[in-house]
Design an enzyme around this catalytic site. Structure first.
Site, PDB file in Angstrom:
ATOM      1  N   ARG A 143      -7.631  -8.417   7.142  1.00 17.34           N
ATOM      2  CA  ARG A 143      -7.098  -7.848   5.830  1.00 17.34           C
ATOM      3  C   ARG A 143      -8.326  -7.781   4.963  1.00 17.34           C
ATOM      4  NH1 ARG A 143      -3.441  -7.392   8.681  1.00 17.34           N
ATOM      5  NH2 ARG A 143      -1.439  -7.916   8.700  1.00 17.34           N
ATOM      6  N   ARG A 154      -6.337 -11.079  12.731  1.00 16.20           N
ATOM      7  CA  ARG A 154      -5.690 -10.513  11.681  1.00 16.20           C
ATOM      8  C   ARG A 154      -6.663 -10.035  10.473  1.00 16.20           C
ATOM      9  NH1 ARG A 154      -0.216 -11.333  10.604  1.00 16.20           N
ATOM     10  NH2 ARG A 154       0.524 -10.732   8.553  1.00 16.20           N
ATOM     11  N   CYS A 170       0.948  -1.355   0.043  1.00 11.79           N
ATOM     12  CA  CYS A 170      -0.158   0.046  -0.096  1.00 11.79           C
ATOM     13  C   CYS A 170       0.973   1.169  -0.011  1.00 11.79           C
ATOM     14  CB  CYS A 170      -0.902  -0.031   1.081  1.00 11.79           C
ATOM     15  SG  CYS A 170      -1.992   1.501   1.323  1.00 11.79           S
ATOM     16  N   GLU A 193      -4.686  -8.615  -1.962  1.00 16.24           N
ATOM     17  CA  GLU A 193      -4.818  -8.750  -0.669  1.00 16.24           C
ATOM     18  C   GLU A 193      -4.125  -7.353  -0.097  1.00 16.24           C
ATOM     19  OE1 GLU A 193      -2.584  -9.376   3.289  1.00 16.24           O
ATOM     20  OE2 GLU A 193      -2.000  -9.033   1.239  1.00 16.24           O
TER      21      GLU A 193
END
Length: 347
Positions: A168, A166, A76, A123
């Site tokens: 995502r 977690r 990102c 992802e």
């Protein structure tokens, strides 16, 4: 299972997305990963008769093998949304594709534009949606749709499949609207798995589903136990922030707990996930335990140092999450491929 389709693995890391696609019958025909240590781990676990490409920015789209699915866990980066009028005045193209230039996501776009695969699976971190007040996500989503793809997004917590919180974001796109929906996901109860499912037993016995591979004694090496000095520092750091009303501090867990997100910085002090021990300071997870925490089988080879292994697993996708995503994508991949086949026959 969707048989006979091909995929490429961009920003591949140690191959978590590859494992997901292979689980539904896919065959990898191209891999790129810039980090040389990640390439060592990838090469140790996946036998391909071709080299792993390094910097994807240096690879022409035409040099990449034709494929049916593009997979990428792209980094990102910030995007700059310049005004259309300014770009017009400079004689430049405007729009989503132009706005993505200069970022690694642009390489995903240019490969998609050249090859037009049936589908893609992307992802990123959950915060992608709020990054730069939502502008980054707007550009990414818009760029994918501008290429003619129907795109769906979903935030998924690995805690459904692993003893780790977690979250995502997952982006699945198809070259035709097949009716794909993340509503088809089958997510087990979150938190049902506890740390004991991935930890080496303290008494040295072996878990039948996780044969011990860290040493010959069947016990975790003392090198993973924090020094008294580091443990004292972490406790003092946590107390200072607690007194200030902040939530910073270590994460201490036992066999019946779940844990925080494993990060790439875990090699520094292990503070986000520390394992309770009797009569001595807590310890870090071993690299093998990190592999299990990310859903990798114990047959997965770890040919690098502990430091590099911690970075690699901390950067990896949670394999079971994407295996489930691949499962629900499979019939839609097949449908788009079938449409393409019929179009070719008609021509």
């Amino acid at each position: 299972m969707t048989k006979g389709f091909t995929f490429i693995d961009l920003f591949a890391g140690i191959g978590g997305l590859r494992q997901a696609m292979e689980s539904i019958g896919g065959r990898c025909v191209f891999t790129s990963e810039w980090d040389r240590y990640a390439r060592l781990t990838y090469e140790a676990n996946y036998r391909d008769n071709r080299p792993i490409e390094g910097d994807i920015r240096q690879v022409h789209a035409a040099a990449i093998a034709a494929h049916d699915v593009l997979c990428a866990g792209f980094p990102c980066q910030p995007f700059s949304i310049a005004g259309v009028s300014k770009k017009n005045s400079l004689g430049r193209l405007h729009g989503f594709e132009c706005e993505a230039q200069g970022t690694l996501f642009y390489d995903v776009i240019r490969v998609l534009k050249h090859h037009r695969p049936a589908a893609f699976l992307l992802e990123n971190v959950k915060n992608l949606k709020s990054h730069d007040r939502g502008k980054t996500y707007e550009i990414i989503f818009g760029a994918l749709e501008s290429l003619g793809y129907t795109v769906k997004a979903q935030v998924i917590d690995a805690g459904h499949f692993l003893p780790q919180h977690r979250e995502r974001i997952v982006l699945a796109g198809f070259r035709a609207d097949t009716g794909f929906s993340f509503d088809a996901l089958q997510l087990p109860e979150k938190g049902r798995l506890k740390m004991r499912s991935i930890l080496h037993p303290q008494d040295g016995t072996e878990l039948p589903e996780f044969p011990y591979t860290e040493g010959s004694t069947g016990r975790v090496s003392d090198k993973y136990t924090l020094t008294d000095h580091l443990w004292g520092y972490l406790q003092g750091y946590a107390d200072k922030h607690k007194a200030a009303g902040n939530g910073f501090g270590f994460g201490l867990v036992g066999p019946d707990d779940t844990c925080r997100t494993l990060s790439a910085r875990y090699h520094k002090d292990g503070s986000e996930i520390l394992i309770l021990q009797d009569r001595k300071p807590p310890r870090r997870l071993t690299p093998r335990e990190c592999a299990r925490l990310m859903g990798y089988a114990d047959t997965f080879r770890i040919p690098v140092s502990d430091t590099q292994a911690y970075r690699q697993f901390g950067n990896s996708v949670a394999v079971p999450v994407f295996t489930e995503v691949a499962r629900i994508m499979a019939p839609h991949i097949a449908r788009v491929m079938d449409m393409k086949g019929k179009e070719a026959v008609a021509v």
